[in-house]
Scaffold this active site. Structure first.
Site, short mmCIF file in Angstrom:
data_model
loop_
_atom_site.label_atom_id
_atom_site.label_comp_id
_atom_site.label_asym_id
_atom_site.label_seq_id
_atom_site.Cartn_x
_atom_site.Cartn_y
_atom_site.Cartn_z
N ASP A 138 -9.67 -30.51 -25.66
CA ASP A 138 -8.40 -31.03 -26.20
C ASP A 138 -7.90 -32.23 -25.40
O ASP A 138 -6.73 -32.28 -25.02
CB ASP A 138 -7.32 -29.94 -26.18
N GLU B 49 -5.84 -28.26 -36.89
CA GLU B 49 -5.14 -28.38 -35.62
C GLU B 49 -5.38 -29.76 -35.00
O GLU B 49 -5.96 -30.65 -35.60
CB GLU B 49 -5.60 -27.28 -34.66
#
Length: 332
Positions: A45, A211
């Protein structure tokens, strides 16, 4: 007969030498590969923030996500140095699960929006290196679990929080943030995108996933980039949607996904952030699976994108595949 034996013996000696030299070469290559692997940056991420001539890299610390967020710096995007933890557990909200940070500047300070304990919090610092802290250790108010924040500053001065809410799947939402960055304005909360396309749920999971949002604006049109599928799925991939409003409605690009294992050759490509380099080129930092056999530790990579005009003001985003590379630490 003796002459033939000598000739055969000499031939085999030559073959043996070739085998030995080849083996040495392979051992050297394996050794070098091992060294390169040791230098690999393992952040999931990830996000890169550029300030002046320095690039700052943050992300989820694979294997130690309960300690906070590390920061790496570079002045050329090739040589990266580990600068330690920019946010440490105990100095801002969270007991564990420190995921998906985004760093930005606002009112002469630096802020990090992040996840801890499956809630979103925002901490501040006087430097991109940290320490990022909170005077009052708290998360943004929410009635559900929420992750993956992306703070977007629009031209009219409004501030938006794009994020994921865990409700019947990982779904993308947006809400306006207050000027203090302490809470959203509840009346502005609106769902943006959920995983409904075949490429977004290749495993036909009961809990579909969309996401890792990133938003940019071009010629009055908003582009919402996101990643779909569970992060453990090799088909974890990036797509985008467009809208004339920060709230939507969003039209998904018909050519999705734009970044996947099909065009990169690596499993689990996604959940990253766009940034412009010193030359003005558009880059995307993201993670991939560790290898074809295993997910963790996820590896941090960067690839450049270019934009092609589609119709009128709408642009098509395409990766430049020959620019794909993994990020590695150099000796301090």
């Amino acid at each position: 007969m003796n002459w033939n034996r000598k000739r055969i013996s000499k031939k085999w000696k030559t073959v043996l030498w070739i085998i030995v030299l080849s083996s040495i070469s392979q051992l050297k290559a394996l050794s070098q590969a091992g060294q390169d692997t040791d230098k690999q940056i393992y952040l999931a991420d990830p996000a890169i923030f550029r300030s002046d001539k320095t690039y700052y890299l943050y992300g989820t610390v694979e294997g130690n996500a309960g300690s906070g967020f590390k920061v790496y710096t570079s002045t050329d995007q090739k040589n990266w140095q580990d600068k330690g933890y920019a946010l440490k557990k105990g100095e801002a909200f969270g007991n564990g699960g420190f995921w998906a940070p985004q760093v930005f500047s606002y009112k002469k300070k630096y802020y990090i929006a992040y996840v801890a304990d499956e809630q979103i919090a925002i901490a501040e610092s006087n430097s991109p290196l940290g320490p990022f802290v909170q005077k009052e250790m708290r998360a943004l108010k929410a009635s559900v679990k929420q992750i993956d924040p992306f703070v977007y500053f629009d031209n009219d001065g409004k501030i938006y929080l794009y994020h994921v809410r865990l409700a019947k799947g990982n779904r993308l939402f947006v809400a306006e943030l207050n000027e203090e960055l302490t809470d959203i304005k509840p009346e502005t909360l609106k769902e943006c995108i959920s995983a409904t396309e075949p490429w977004e749920n290749t495993a036909n999971a009961e809990w579909p996933v969309a996401e890792g949002p990133t938003v940019m604006k071009r010629n009055g049109l908003y582009y919402l980039f996101y990643t779909a599928n569970d992060f453990r799925n090799p088909d974890y991939a990036v797509g985008y949607a467009t809208s004339t409003s920060p709230y939507g409605p969003w039209q998904k690009y018909e050519g999705n996904p734009i970044l996947s294992r099909k065009n990169i050759g690596q499993n689990g490509t996604g959940h990253g952030d766009f940034f412009r380099d010193a030359d003005g080129k558009l880059n995307y930092v993201f993670h991939t699976h560790n290898s074809a056999e295993k997910v963790a530790k996820r590896r941090t990579a960067v690839i450049q994108f270019h934009m092609l005009k589609k119709q009128g003001k709408t642009a098509v985003f395409e990766p430049e595949q020959n620019t794909f590379h993994y990020l590695k630490v150099t000796d301090n």
